[in-house]
Motif scaffolding. Sequence first.
Motif: not given
Length: 157
Positions: A6-30
């Motif tokens: 269950d992915l919750q993206q509550a971070y509201e920072g700059d676009s580069d930082s938001i873009a650094s958040i890994p996609p769901l597929a990566d999190i599932q792989l890990w």
Amino acid sequence: MSAIVDLQQAYEGDSDSIASIPPLADIQLWANAVLTAEALDEQEFTVRFVGEQESQGLNNEYRGKNKPTNVLSFPFEAPPGIEIPLLGDLVICVPVIISEASEQSKTSNAHYAHMIVHGLLHLLGYDHIENDEAEAMEAKEIAILLTLGIDDPYQAQ
């Protein structure tokens, strides 16, 4: 092995930082790498990506440390007699991950992977309070990350 995230993206920072958040597929792989290492079947957990204020508030309330931190783990405790494959919640502070990754000369994605693995091991009961526990947990993290092609996060930089 199958991680339900269950992915919750509550971070509201700059676009580069938001873009650094890994996609769901990566999190599932890990997560699946952790489940494989622990010989576990389907497990569910929540990952919430937050800013420094939320991380600091939770870290202060639950750990008595008044500063943001990279990852917090909140294990789920089912009522007696109830069997449910729910591990709990991870709260990951995006600015701390980005800062630590830079300081440690690693990619933010590798550091996110490390913190997901580290946090999931906490949800599974691993700890690093005592030296022998820390050594066992770190060895498990290193082995799991190596299966993902990620270098030892504890090696000297």
